[in-house]
Design a protein around this motif. Structure first.
Motif, PDB file in Angstrom:
ATOM      1  N   GLU A 205      27.252  37.085  51.762  1.00 42.26           N
ATOM      2  CA  GLU A 205      27.233  36.853  50.322  1.00 42.26           C
ATOM      3  C   GLU A 205      27.733  38.057  49.521  1.00 42.26           C
ATOM      4  O   GLU A 205      28.516  37.904  48.579  1.00 42.26           O
ATOM      5  N   GLU A 206      27.305  39.255  49.891  1.00 41.53           N
ATOM      6  CA  GLU A 206      27.636  40.428  49.077  1.00 41.53           C
ATOM      7  C   GLU A 206      29.146  40.653  48.976  1.00 41.53           C
ATOM      8  O   GLU A 206      29.687  40.831  47.885  1.00 41.53           O
ATOM      9  N   ILE A 207      29.824  40.631  50.115  1.00 44.67           N
ATOM     10  CA  ILE A 207      31.263  40.897  50.096  1.00 44.67           C
ATOM     11  C   ILE A 207      32.017  39.782  49.385  1.00 44.67           C
ATOM     12  O   ILE A 207      33.007  40.007  48.676  1.00 44.67           O
ATOM     13  N   ASN A 208      31.538  38.537  49.510  1.00 44.38           N
ATOM     14  CA  ASN A 208      32.199  37.420  48.829  1.00 44.38           C
ATOM     15  C   ASN A 208      31.937  37.426  47.328  1.00 44.38           C
ATOM     16  O   ASN A 208      32.809  37.025  46.546  1.00 44.38           O
ATOM     17  N   ARG A 209      30.775  37.893  46.918  1.00 42.10           N
ATOM     18  CA  ARG A 209      30.529  38.057  45.476  1.00 42.10           C
ATOM     19  C   ARG A 209      31.530  39.047  44.888  1.00 42.10           C
ATOM     20  O   ARG A 209      32.054  38.854  43.779  1.00 42.10           O
ATOM     21  N   LEU A 215      38.608  38.452  41.619  1.00 41.45           N
ATOM     22  CA  LEU A 215      39.667  37.452  41.451  1.00 41.45           C
ATOM     23  C   LEU A 215      39.376  36.430  40.347  1.00 41.45           C
ATOM     24  O   LEU A 215      40.273  35.697  39.935  1.00 41.45           O
ATOM     25  N   ALA A 216      38.130  36.386  39.889  1.00 37.46           N
ATOM     26  CA  ALA A 216      37.738  35.380  38.902  1.00 37.46           C
ATOM     27  C   ALA A 216      38.608  35.463  37.649  1.00 37.46           C
ATOM     28  O   ALA A 216      38.758  36.531  37.050  1.00 37.46           O
ATOM     29  N   ASN A 217      39.200  34.321  37.321  1.00 39.76           N
ATOM     30  CA  ASN A 217      40.000  34.168  36.102  1.00 39.76           C
ATOM     31  C   ASN A 217      41.221  35.083  36.049  1.00 39.76           C
ATOM     32  O   ASN A 217      41.790  35.309  34.975  1.00 39.76           O
ATOM     33  N   ASP A 218      41.626  35.601  37.200  1.00 42.52           N
ATOM     34  CA  ASP A 218      42.917  36.286  37.292  1.00 42.52           C
ATOM     35  C   ASP A 218      43.960  35.195  37.512  1.00 42.52           C
ATOM     36  O   ASP A 218      43.987  34.562  38.577  1.00 42.52           O
ATOM     37  N   ASN A 219      44.798  34.956  36.524  1.00 39.56           N
ATOM     38  CA  ASN A 219      45.683  33.788  36.585  1.00 39.56           C
ATOM     39  C   ASN A 219      46.809  33.915  37.614  1.00 39.56           C
ATOM     40  O   ASN A 219      47.623  33.011  37.750  1.00 39.56           O
ATOM     41  N   ARG A 220      46.807  35.006  38.381  1.00 40.35           N
ATOM     42  CA  ARG A 220      47.760  35.126  39.481  1.00 40.35           C
ATOM     43  C   ARG A 220      47.254  34.427  40.746  1.00 40.35           C
ATOM     44  O   ARG A 220      48.030  34.152  41.659  1.00 40.35           O
ATOM     45  N   PHE A 221      45.928  34.135  40.797  1.00 36.84           N
ATOM     46  CA  PHE A 221      45.312  33.686  42.051  1.00 36.84           C
ATOM     47  C   PHE A 221      44.456  32.437  41.877  1.00 36.84           C
ATOM     48  O   PHE A 221      43.942  32.143  40.788  1.00 36.84           O
ATOM     49  N   GLU A 222      44.296  31.735  43.011  1.00 39.39           N
ATOM     50  CA  GLU A 222      43.219  30.769  43.202  1.00 39.39           C
ATOM     51  C   GLU A 222      42.496  31.167  44.486  1.00 39.39           C
ATOM     52  O   GLU A 222      43.125  31.647  45.430  1.00 39.39           O
ATOM     53  N   LEU A 243      30.369  33.265  35.998  1.00 34.26           N
ATOM     54  CA  LEU A 243      31.559  33.998  35.553  1.00 34.26           C
ATOM     55  C   LEU A 243      32.559  33.095  34.832  1.00 34.26           C
ATOM     56  O   LEU A 243      33.607  33.576  34.384  1.00 34.26           O
ATOM     57  N   ASP A 244      32.217  31.811  34.727  1.00 34.06           N
ATOM     58  CA  ASP A 244      33.148  30.828  34.159  1.00 34.06           C
ATOM     59  C   ASP A 244      34.502  30.887  34.864  1.00 34.06           C
ATOM     60  O   ASP A 244      35.572  30.802  34.224  1.00 34.06           O
ATOM     61  N   ALA A 245      34.447  31.064  36.189  1.00 31.40           N
ATOM     62  CA  ALA A 245      35.673  31.239  36.975  1.00 31.40           C
ATOM     63  C   ALA A 245      36.308  29.880  37.249  1.00 31.40           C
ATOM     64  O   ALA A 245      35.837  29.112  38.095  1.00 31.40           O
ATOM     65  N   CYS A 317      42.425  45.460  53.466  1.00 27.67           N
ATOM     66  CA  CYS A 317      42.058  45.743  52.081  1.00 27.67           C
ATOM     67  C   CYS A 317      40.551  45.830  51.943  1.00 27.67           C
ATOM     68  O   CYS A 317      39.810  45.408  52.834  1.00 27.67           O
ATOM     69  N   ASP A 318      40.100  46.359  50.831  1.00 26.61           N
ATOM     70  CA  ASP A 318      38.674  46.536  50.581  1.00 26.61           C
ATOM     71  C   ASP A 318      38.345  45.957  49.213  1.00 26.61           C
ATOM     72  O   ASP A 318      38.831  46.452  48.184  1.00 26.61           O
ATOM     73  N   PRO A 319      37.538  44.901  49.168  1.00 27.30           N
ATOM     74  CA  PRO A 319      37.205  44.262  47.886  1.00 27.30           C
ATOM     75  C   PRO A 319      36.527  45.198  46.891  1.00 27.30           C
ATOM     76  O   PRO A 319      36.498  44.904  45.696  1.00 27.30           O
ATOM     77  N   TYR A 320      35.968  46.301  47.379  1.00 23.06           N
ATOM     78  CA  TYR A 320      35.290  47.229  46.476  1.00 23.06           C
ATOM     79  C   TYR A 320      36.266  48.180  45.778  1.00 23.06           C
ATOM     80  O   TYR A 320      35.869  48.901  44.861  1.00 23.06           O
ATOM     81  N   ASP A 321      37.517  48.185  46.197  1.00 18.16           N
ATOM     82  CA  ASP A 321      38.525  48.995  45.519  1.00 18.16           C
ATOM     83  C   ASP A 321      38.830  48.389  44.144  1.00 18.16           C
ATOM     84  O   ASP A 321      38.950  47.162  44.015  1.00 18.16           O
ATOM     85  N   SER A 322      38.997  49.245  43.159  1.00 19.04           N
ATOM     86  CA  SER A 322      39.230  48.744  41.800  1.00 19.04           C
ATOM     87  C   SER A 322      40.554  47.999  41.676  1.00 19.04           C
ATOM     88  O   SER A 322      40.701  47.102  40.839  1.00 19.04           O
ATOM     89  N   ASP A 323      41.531  48.363  42.530  1.00 18.24           N
ATOM     90  CA  ASP A 323      42.844  47.711  42.465  1.00 18.24           C
ATOM     91  C   ASP A 323      43.030  46.665  43.571  1.00 18.24           C
ATOM     92  O   ASP A 323      44.153  46.371  43.984  1.00 18.24           O
ATOM     93  N   PHE A 324      41.923  46.103  44.026  1.00 17.61           N
ATOM     94  CA  PHE A 324      41.939  45.105  45.109  1.00 17.61           C
ATOM     95  C   PHE A 324      42.923  43.977  44.812  1.00 17.61           C
ATOM     96  O   PHE A 324      43.796  43.655  45.627  1.00 17.61           O
TER      97      PHE A 324
END
Length: 370
Positions: A205-209, A215-222, A243-245, A317-324
């Motif tokens: 759960e933690e890493i997926n959160r 990625l939430a509401n980043d219009n480059r991704f689903e 997050l209204d994602a 990659c690391d989801p905790y990086d700010s530029d993930f």
């Protein structure tokens, strides 16, 4: 009429969640044996067993959530041991395929005493290796096996070095998947979004959160999740709602063949995990990526991540990086499709050579026992 020898496959979950059984099942001359399969029905729901016609099933029915503490599972594990020993005592099996390290540990005394040299041990989970008695029992299981297979070469560090000659690698290649290699290339559905997809049991759960947050509401991704939904998945769905994602989707449980449909809608595979076991593991999605020609995202520093970088088939990659999110976007946009396809073919070729060597070991085992 010559009496057939008996084989049993000892599984530790429902059959549909252990596709690695096919690595062994496909290498025996099924008509020559009476084949038994013991499996654990953890969610108490029925499953389609038609792919294993003419087999004798031993169903252990005991509800058990997967994503809970190890301590809370002990009672269920002991019930499983009792059930498995009852089956082994009631039937006179000639040889056994032990399809999980925990399966072997729970009945190690029986295997050592009665089936030494007459079982294949499948090791694919190092979760409990920090517990010294567990590691010692695993060593004994390797010693008394005909052969031991690891699902990841990184797991070899936990096994006795003096038994390395009988330790082989079993890659999670599904023969049916190889018939669908062109699924993405031929039938892929284009999108102006980069579609990242996870399939399998939804946990961690933690890493997926963190991934959802980035990625939430980043219009480059689903971001798409395909898999049965226990508490972790429900928590993640609720988090995405908070997050209204609008670009995060949960599709629920799927059948194995459904993968051939949703790979058509996938641009990157989410293969990111982070715990002591999965940092060393080789998951099914690693093979899906090279078979279906889909680049994958793996956790930085994981064994799969190292293999992705080494073979040019994905991104560490690391989801905790700010530029993930930016790193993923840059990686995907810079991909050269022709080069990537060749890299997948090269890696699959190497794996298939090793896979065939392992197949030969299983066939020789079955032939000796006949």
């Amino acid at each position: 009429m010559i009496k057939k020898k008996k084989i049993i496959f000892l599984g530790f979950t429902k059959i549909k969640y252990m596709p690695y059984i096919n690595f062994y099942f496909d290498n025996i001359e099924k008509a020559a044996y009476e084949i038994h399969i013991l499996y654990w029905n953890r969610d108490l729901q029925s499953e389609n067993l038609s792919n294993y016609r003419n087999c004798i099933f031993h169903e252990f029915k005991c509800y058990q959530e997967d994503d809970v503490s190890k301590l809370s599972k002990i009672g269920s594990f002991l019930k499983y041991r009792k059930f498995a020993l009852k089956v082994l005592n009631n039937e006179n099996f000639d040889f056994i395929f032990v399809l999980h390290s925990l399966t072997g540990v729970l009945i190690a005394d029986k295997l050592k005493r009665k089936y030494s040299g007459k079982y294949i041990f499948d090791y694919r989970d190092s979760t409990y290796e920090g517990f010294a008695p567990f590691k010692k029992i695993v060593g004994t299981l390797v010693e008394h096996s005909y052969a031991t297979f690891v699902s990841s070469d990184a797991f070899r560090r936990f096994l006795p070095e003096n038994r390395s000659a009988k330790i082989y690698t079993s890659h999670n290649l599904l023969s049916d998947s190889l018939l669908h290699r062109d699924e993405k290339e031929k039938y892929g559905i284009p999108s102006d979004k980069i579609r990242i997809a996870f399939w399998g049991f939804i946990r961690h759960e933690e890493i997926n959160r963190e991934i959802i947050k980035k990625l939430a509401n980043d219009n480059r991704f689903e971001l798409h999740y395909y898999g049965r939904e226990q508490q972790t998945a429900l928590n993640l769905k609720e988090y995405a709602t908070q997050l209204d994602a609008e670009n995060i989707f949960f599709h629920g449980e799927y059948k194995p063949n459904d993968r051939y449909i949703f790979v058509r809608n996938t641009d990157l595979i989410h293969n990111i995990y982070k715990d002591n076991n999965t940092m060393l593991a080789m998951g099914n999605k690693y093979y899906d990526g090279i078979i279906f020609y889909i680049p994958q995202l793996c956790m930085k520093g994981s064994y799969m991540g190292e293999k992705c970088t080494e073979n040019g088939i994905g991104l560490e990659c690391d989801p905790y990086d700010s530029d993930f999110a930016d790193k993923i976007y840059s990686y995907y946009k810079a991909l050269d499709n022709k080069t990537f396809l060749n890299k997948c073919d090269n890696e699959l070729k190497k794996i298939r050579i090793e896979y065939e060597k392992s197949n030969k070991v299983v066939r020789e085992f079955a032939e000796i026992e006949r």
